[in-house]
Design an enzyme around this catalytic site. Sequence first.
Site, PDB file in Angstrom:
ATOM      1  N   GLU A 158       2.535   7.373  -1.016  1.00  0.00           N
ATOM      2  CA  GLU A 158       1.417   7.155  -0.087  1.00  0.00           C
ATOM      3  C   GLU A 158       1.793   7.631   1.322  1.00  0.00           C
ATOM      4  OE1 GLU A 158       0.159   3.049  -0.282  1.00  0.00           O
ATOM      5  OE2 GLU A 158      -1.136   3.457  -1.990  1.00  0.00           O
ATOM      6  N   GLU A 234      -1.967   4.196  -9.247  1.00  0.00           N
ATOM      7  CA  GLU A 234      -1.791   2.740  -9.184  1.00  0.00           C
ATOM      8  C   GLU A 234      -3.166   2.121  -9.325  1.00  0.00           C
ATOM      9  OE1 GLU A 234       0.292   1.426  -5.692  1.00  0.00           O
ATOM     10  OE2 GLU A 234       1.777   3.035  -5.892  1.00  0.00           O
TER      11      GLU A 234
HETATM   12  C1  GLA Z   1       0.511   0.636  -2.571  1.00  0.00           C
HETATM   13  C2  GLA Z   1       1.951   1.045  -2.794  1.00  0.00           C
HETATM   14  C3  GLA Z   1       2.642   0.202  -3.833  1.00  0.00           C
HETATM   15  C4  GLA Z   1       2.339  -1.264  -3.622  1.00  0.00           C
HETATM   16  C5  GLA Z   1       0.828  -1.469  -3.648  1.00  0.00           C
HETATM   17  C6  GLA Z   1       0.417  -2.913  -3.453  1.00  0.00           C
HETATM   18  O1  GLA Z   1      -0.291   1.195  -3.473  1.00  0.00           O
HETATM   19  O2  GLA Z   1       2.038   2.395  -3.151  1.00  0.00           O
HETATM   20  O3  GLA Z   1       4.012   0.426  -3.750  1.00  0.00           O
HETATM   21  O4  GLA Z   1       2.861  -1.663  -2.401  1.00  0.00           O
HETATM   22  O5  GLA Z   1       0.275  -0.766  -2.588  1.00  0.00           O
HETATM   23  O6  GLA Z   1       0.989  -3.740  -4.376  1.00  0.00           O
END
Ligand code: GLA
Length: 601
Positions: A158, A234
């Site tokens: 991210e 995710e």
């Molecule tokens: C983001 C991050 C993950 C995690 C999620 C929340 O998507 O990429 O590593 O922190 O948020 O659980």
Amino acid sequence: MPVFEIGAEDFLLDGRPHQILSGALHYFRVHPDQWADRIAKARLLGLNTIETYVAWNFHAPTADAFDTSGRRDLGRFLDLVADAGMHAIVRPGPYICAEWDNGGLPTWLLREPGVGVRTSEPRYLAAVQGYFDALLPLVVERQVDRGGPVLMVQVENEYGAYGDDAAYLRTLAQMLRDGGVTVPLFTCDQADDAMLARGGLPELHRTATFGSRSPERLATLRRHQPSGPLMCMEYWNGWFDAWGEDHHVTDPGATAGDLAALLASGASVNLYMLHGGTNFGFTNGANHKGVYRPTVTSYDYDAPLAEDGTPTAKYAALAEVLAAHHGTPRAAVGGRAPAPTPQVPVPREVRSLWPLVDAADGWSTHDAPPTHDDLDAFTGFVLYRTEVQVGEAAVLDLSDVRDRAQVFVDGRPVGVVDRRDGDRALTLPGPGAVVLDVLVEDLGRVNYGPRIGEHKGLVGPVVLDGTPVTGWRTLPLPLEDWVAAAAQPGSTAAGSTAAASPPAAAAVVTPRPGPSLTTWDLPGMDAADLFLSTAGWGKGVVWFNGWNLGRFWSAGPQQTLYVPAPLVRPDNNRVVALELAAAPDAALRFVDGPRWTAVTQ
Ligand code: GLA
């Protein structure tokens, strides 16, 4: 050897369209003897892939160490995935977020003044190169094109939510290629136009992270990934918890319905999390978006597999969706059998921390208070001690406490300064010459946003009635040494000044003073998952046969600590608790399953 590629429309496995149905499972949050069980349950759910991050700081406690043994044996974890007939996705960071201490970045690196964080800064990149040199051989030999399970490798995490250094991303991708990664590389970003634009590169496949409204989020992703397969890297099917806030649960039906829509569109998915596990020890991270919010010990995440691996109602709902998608019958799964509930009414020993502290090696002297980082105390507690002359009702201003300071005058507690509450000062009783102790706990390093890498401890000046306090002695608490001395069944820690405890059969429950180290003997028993109840306890840390189960805190919502069955011995078990407050209850109790309390009424 199999070939995995990103085609014009689909992922292609040996030339045929392949939909990735993945579940996130972090080997570093699960006891290694339970990895195979969790992977088997992923397969039974109808998934074909396991995704894991790699937490750099889990493997590299110091700059020149890289540990891949035991619970850090990523190669063995990937082999178990292959043995189950599944594929793997590896996300090695170097930054991973993941509610993990410092987002996985090693503190020894970021403590150096001027070292860049998630940028092209040369010293940062040199350290990343060292990390990849140590890590990549064990991933590379397990790639799908060499007969292993690894389908794809992620670049950063991210990044569009953090920075805009495209050269940094490009350097990381090149390092991965130079290290032998031949499978596709990809990035992931939140389903936001600006983040997707900043966080990727044209030559890397873009994926998105989201937890609802899948068609809309996939359309956003499509604007930035004009060709090829769409993937939710995710799919947030639950959420994590912070101390002092309510436990998160999400509706299984809503999650399942949204997943069905996502799968029907042909997109690939990674359930985040399939199984969250536990932030054992001091591994939890924290968030800070205006207020500091440390993550709790459990990483249950309200995931399809609960913290102890039990399939939940969400597992059943998702199994239904996946079975319909595959056109196969849904897997039947059992729920949680009640865990054993042994009780030990009286500790073997209760020891005040003060004599242990006085006898400890490792004290150093400083004019101004150092940070934890200055002392190489990368997690845990540091005691700051000095002598001061106190007037009537003197005001002690600690200015910037990271993250929680307990203040003692001549060994007696006078108050707590908690960063979560925005505290900085308290009043000391006087007058007179007193020994001032400030016990500072690092509650977990921030894992998201610009505060990644910030230092811990007493960061600003300490001022008493307007005058800076000088002449400090500091001690990073050698907890592991103390626990190792106390954790062997039959042992009594060297230098004990505490009276021997009454025999275990005595009916009296001894209240625990604070701060203290308490030891119980739990008779041997058949291996089974246990849930240690911390109801009635204050704040501290528990070790079970030497394994750090993590923090407990009356702040809630977590009320139990998970003890994985492989830790339980048939002969005798020793439990050691660090209690920071005066706890009203010194009995050791186990309950039949996890407990959460409501925090906000
Ligand atoms: C983001 C991050 C993950 C995690 C999620 C929340 O998507 O990429 O590593 O922190 O948020 O659980």
